[in-house]
Structure formats: structure tokens, C-alpha cells
Design an enzyme around this catalytic site. Structure first.
Site, short mmCIF file in Angstrom:
data_model
loop_
_atom_site.label_atom_id
_atom_site.label_comp_id
_atom_site.label_asym_id
_atom_site.label_seq_id
_atom_site.Cartn_x
_atom_site.Cartn_y
_atom_site.Cartn_z
CE LYS A 196 -3.91 -1.74 2.78
NZ LYS A 196 -4.98 -1.66 1.80
NE ARG B 38 -10.65 -10.25 -1.34
CZ ARG B 38 -11.04 -9.40 -2.29
NH1 ARG B 38 -11.40 -9.86 -3.46
NH2 ARG B 38 -11.07 -8.11 -2.06
N1 BES Z 1 -7.97 -3.76 4.71
C1 BES Z 1 -8.20 -3.40 3.37
C2 BES Z 1 -9.54 -2.71 3.16
C3 BES Z 1 -9.71 -1.37 3.85
C4 BES Z 1 -9.48 -0.20 3.17
C5 BES Z 1 -10.15 -1.31 5.16
C6 BES Z 1 -9.64 1.02 3.81
C7 BES Z 1 -10.32 -0.09 5.80
C8 BES Z 1 -10.06 1.08 5.11
C9 BES Z 1 -8.19 -4.65 2.49
O1 BES Z 1 -7.36 -5.67 2.91
C10 BES Z 1 -7.70 -4.24 1.14
O2 BES Z 1 -6.59 -3.82 1.04
N2 BES Z 1 -8.56 -4.37 0.13
C11 BES Z 1 -8.22 -4.03 -1.19
C12 BES Z 1 -8.72 -5.13 -2.09
C13 BES Z 1 -8.21 -5.02 -3.51
C14 BES Z 1 -6.72 -5.26 -3.54
C15 BES Z 1 -8.92 -6.05 -4.35
C16 BES Z 1 -8.88 -2.69 -1.52
O3 BES Z 1 -9.99 -2.44 -1.04
O4 BES Z 1 -8.25 -1.90 -2.20
MN MN Z 2 -5.35 -5.44 2.23
#
Ligand code: BES
Ligand code: MN
Ligand code: ZN
Length: 489
Positions: A271, A345
Site C-alpha cells: 500500500k 478474504r
Molecule cells: N484492509 C483493506 C480494506 C480497507 C481499506 C479497510 C480502507 C479499511 C479502510 C483490504 O485488505 C484491502 O486492502 N482491500 C483491497 C482489495 C483489492 C486489492 C482487491 C482494496 O480495497 O483496495
Molecule cells: Mn489489504
């Protein structure tokens, strides 16, 4: 490691104030365009009609949420009066919770002695529990590591006219919400899978609720390769925590499942810094499950409920799981990893499979799963997805009653193909970013099969970047009240 100086030891009572005790602040409600309530009328007379004059000049209004702090111009009685505007519409359970919390929160800027909340006739007695719970949640903030506590807790909060039963219940609800919030607000160096698990063992020691922790060896024996894969890049090994509250005879259990990624760096699909800042909150689903189990346990509910937390830290190192990896999950289904940041997931795949093995009547999972859910619904609304509309209706009605915002997203079969993989059974992202909250839920659906299941994506409402009058910024404890109500009904 610094020690947090958190201590919500507020003395809560239901005793009315006697002549000899002094009240620092008396909290009283005022309806919009209404005459003075009996308690205000009495103070008004003692002060020669001062409140009537303020009302008539428009200085004192009953606008919902407006707080007016007044010095009391009499020799006896309370030192200060806090008038809480109640508005004109019917007062809901959410009003009881939020207005009580906002009133108390406004007093925490300086030390106070006895604070008296005179709300017993303002809110229906069935809502007195959340008057107490709201007051307690106001006393918990995110500043766990300030040398000087930023919230100065009153020595005592009294709720005259509230029954001891409602006070005790409110305390349990408030403390359960605060416990969940506290876990989320703790920094990731303090709260990691093993310390999370240890804190759950401590919390339920000497209770009817039994706790089992699976360490990395047990996870390997159990075939939880998906949880292990997500945790593989971290020096902090993963855990699975199972809390069992079995007081409901032979009914099949309700199983609550929480995503517990104690820090989500994104892994090799790293990230950017801005998106990583709040990622200590990525275990909020698991913390909520602990909070709900605590409430169930303290209230001694005659139900069978099992809480499962899948705990891992998603980090970057030479041992991280990789893009292109294929993982054989505990269920036997294989997952192709195409983005290591879609890790929640993957953790839930194994955790849901453990849930399935418990032969539950229903599974509800909570997860800060997707940014896409926040794009769809905004920061304050929980996204709900299900394979069983009856079950979701039950949870929706509990949420409506508690005033927690939840909205259903569709699970059309149309989306199914998006999680099919060319090399494995499924892949851990959809085709592109559209409908990302739903494709994540479609992935999860593969691990619950036909069992009645509701998935709650709490990525938006679990963690607030701004404070509200009734709550500090940071962790919110969203869904503790809703799930408790659902389980009780
Ligand atoms: N933990 C994050 C989702 C999240 C984002 C929670 C902002 C709280 C605040 C999750 O693990 C994630 O990174 N999801 C990705 C999925 C994508 C890579 C398909 C996302 O939402 O960008
Ligand atoms: Mn994530
Ligand atoms: Zn995550």
C-alpha cells in the site's frame, strides 16, 4: 514499548443525590419549544425565574444535540447545569445513546466530581441501558499514549431513576463496545496476533466462556494454509482464536467470524503510505467479535454462540506470500493469489471453513474488507451481503432498532465468474475494481456453501478519521449493539 494509560474507571450509580452530596454538573434534557421539565422548573424557581428568562429570550433552545452549560445562580443545588437539546421528533434508542454520550463527552475537558444524568423520564425505560452505555463510550478515546490524559473522567456519574438492572446492562454494553474500540486503537506493535489471542484468554479467564487458541503449529495441523500464507511475511506468527459460549442447550450455535489482520501493509502488493496509516484498524472485525462475546458472556445469555477470529499480520519480507502463488485452503479449494493486499478474504477462507465445521445455524462475518465498500456506501454505512435474505432481515431489523446504518449490496449469480481462476478454483480479486465489495463477498461465499450466512463489510464505519460530538475519532465499535440485539432476539 510504552504502556498505555487507559483507565475507564468511572463510578456509575443509580442513587439519587441526598442533601449532603454536592453535584458538580446536572444534566437535563429540553424539548424544542417546550416548557421546562419538573427538574428544570424547580431550579428555575430557586433562581428567580432565570431559566424562563433564558428560554423567552431564545438563549436557551431545545435544538437536537445543542448543549448549553450554565452556572447555577443559587446557594444550594448543582454547581453547573448542562441543558441538552432534545429536538422535537420522537426520541429513539439512538437518541438516548448519542445524546447521553455527547453530554458526558462535553464535560471531559476538566476534572469533575459527581455528574448527575437526569434522563430517566426523558427516555423510555427500555432505552435506559444505552443512556448508560453512551455515557461510558464517551469516556473512551483514542489518545491511549498521551502523557497527560486527554479525557478527564468524572469521579462519578449518577443516573437517578434508572433501575440497577438497566445500569448493569448498560455498563456491560458500554464496556464491550469500549473493549472492541480499545483493541483497535492499540498500535500494531502492541496488538499483534499472539498478543490479541493472549488478551482474549485474559478477558475470559474465570468466565463460562471457554477460549481456545491455535498457534502456527496447530494452524498447520489443521490445514489452515491460507491464514498461514497471509502471515508468512511477518515475524509475528498468525493465530486463530475460538471463544465458545455454550449456554443454550442443544440448539446449533450461531458463529461470529472476524477478520483480524493486525496490520495490513498490503504485503508485496504494498500500500502507499497514506493508505497504510490507519491499517492497525484491519482487525476491527475480530475485535467486534470479542466485544460481542464479552457482552453475551457478562449478560449470561442462554444461547450457543461461538466467536472465531482469524489473526495474521500482512507484511513484506523474503518469506511473504507472492502473486501467482496458489494456496490449498483448509476446505480443499485452491486460491490463486493475484494481489497480496486482498488478504482479508484469504484469512477468512480458512476461518469460515472452521466455522462451517461447527455445524452452525448461522454464520455472520465482520471484516474491514474493501475500500470499494466505502466507495459504494460512504464512511458511515456497513455493507451487508448474504446468501439468505431471512437471516439478513433479522440483522437489518436489529440494526434499525439500534440506529446503526447498514445497507444490502446484491449477490447476483452474475458476479460469480469474476472470482474464477485460470489455474486454481478461485482467485482473490475480481476482474478490475468495479463492484469490489461484492466480488470480495462472492469469494467468501465459496467457503460457506449453503449455510445461512451474512457478511458485514465494516471498512468504512469501523474507524473514524473525525470525532463526533458523541465519540472520539478512531475506533467506533460499530455493530456490537446490533449483533447483541440480534442474538438476544
Ligand atoms: N484492509 C483493506 C480494506 C480497507 C481499506 C479497510 C480502507 C479499511 C479502510 C483490504 O485488505 C484491502 O486492502 N482491500 C483491497 C482489495 C483489492 C486489492 C482487491 C482494496 O480495497 O483496495
Ligand atoms: Mn489489504
Ligand atoms: Zn486488509
Amino acid at each position: 514499548m510504552p504502556e498505555s494509560n487507559f483507565d475507564v474507571s468511572v463510578n456509575l450509580t443509580v442513587e439519587p443525590t441526598d442533601q449532603a452530596t454536592s453535584v458538580d454538573v446536572l444534566i437535563v434534557g429540553l424539548r424544542h419549544q417546550d416548557s421546562l421539565s419538573p427538574s428544570l422548573g424547580e431550579l428555575d424557581q430557586l433562581g428567580g425565574g432565570w431559566l424562563t428568562r433564558l428560554l423567552e429570550s431564545g438563549q436557551l433552545r431545545g435544538k437536537r444535540g445543542e448543549l448549553t452549560m450554565l452556572g447555577v445562580p443559587t446557594d444550594s443545588g448543582p454547581q453547573m447545569l448542562l441543558v441538552v437539546g432534545l429536538g422535537e421528533s420522537e426520541l429513539s434508542r439512538l437518541d438516548a445513546f448519542e445524546l447521553s454520550a455527547a453530554a458526558i463527552r462535553s464535560l471531559l475537558d476538566r476534572p469533575r466530581g459527581r455528574v448527575e444524568v437526569r434522563f430517566a423520564d426523558t427516555f423510555a425505560s427500555e432505552h435506559h441501558d444505552v443512556v448508560v452505555a453512551g455515557a461510558l463510550t464517551a469516556c473512551e478515546g483514542q489518545a491511549l499514549y498521551r502523557s497527560e490524559p486527554s479525557l478527564k473522567l468524572p469521579a462519578e456519574i449518577a443516573f437517578p431513576g434508572v433501575s440497577q438492572k438497566q445500569l448493569d446492562r448498560g455498563r456491560v454494553i458500554g464496556e464491550s463496545i469500549n473493549h472492541a474500540r480499545r483493541m483497535v486503537n492499540e498500535p500494531p506493535a502492541v496488538l499483534y496476533p499472539a498478543s490479541f489471542a493472549q488478551s482474549v484468554l485474559d478477558l475470559f479467564a474465570d468466565t463460562e466462556t471457554s477460549v481456545e487458541v491455535w498457534d502456527e503449529n496447530r494452524l498447520a495441523e489443521e490445514g489452515c494454509r491460507a491464514i498461514l500464507a497471509v502471515g508468512a511475511g511477518s515475524s509475528r506468527p498468525p493465530r486463530l482464536v475460538m471463544m465458545s459460549h455454550l449456554c443454550g442447550g442443544d440448539e446449533p450455535p450461531i458463529v461470529l467470524v472476524g477478520k483480524g489482520v493486525t496490520f495490513d501493509s498490503g504485503g508485496l502488493s504494498l500500500k502507499p503510505s497514506d493508505a497504510m496509516i490507519d491499517m492497525k484498524c484491519d482487525m476491527a472485525g475480530a475485535a467486534t467479535v470479542v466485544g460481542v462475546m464479552n457482552a453475551i458472556s457478562c449478560l449470561g445469555l442462554k444461547r450457543n454462540v461461538i466467536g472465531l477470529c482469524g489473526l495474521a499480520e500482512n507484511m513484506v519480507s523474503g518469506t511473504s506470500y507472492k502473486l501467482g502463488d496458489v494456496i490449498k485452503t483448509r476446505s480443499g479449494k485452491t486460491i490463486e493469489i493475484l494481489n497480496t493486499d486482498a488478504e482479508g478474504r484469504v484469512v477468512l477462507a480458512d476461518t469460515l471453513d472452521v466455522a462451517k465445521g461447527l455445524q452452525p445455524q448461522a454464520i455472520v462475518d465482520l471484516a474491514t474488507l474493501t475500500g470499494a465498500c466505502m466507495v459504494a456506501l460512504g464512511r458511515d454505512v456497513v455493507g451487508a451481503m448474504t446468501n439468505d435474505s431471512n437471516l439478513l432481515e433479522q440483522i437489518e431489523s436489529a440494526a434499525t432498532c439500534e440506529g446503526e446504518l447498514l445497507w444490502e449490496l446484491p449477490m447476483f449469480r452474475h458476479y460469480d465468474d469474476q472470482v474464477k481462476s485460470k489455474v486454481a478454483d478461485i482467485k482473490n480479486i475480481g476482474d478490475g475494481r468495479w463492484g469490489g465489495a461484492i466480488t470480495a463477498a462472492k469469494f467468501l461465499e465459496n467457503f460457506v456453501d449453503e449455510l445461512p450466512w451474512v457478511h458485514l463489510d465494516i471498512a468504512g464505519p469501523a474507524f473514524a478519521d473525525q470525532p463526533k460530538p458523541y465519540r472520539d475519532a478512531g475506533a467506533t465499535g460499530v455493530m456490537v449493539r446490533t449483533l447483541l440485539r440480534w442474538i438476544e432476539s
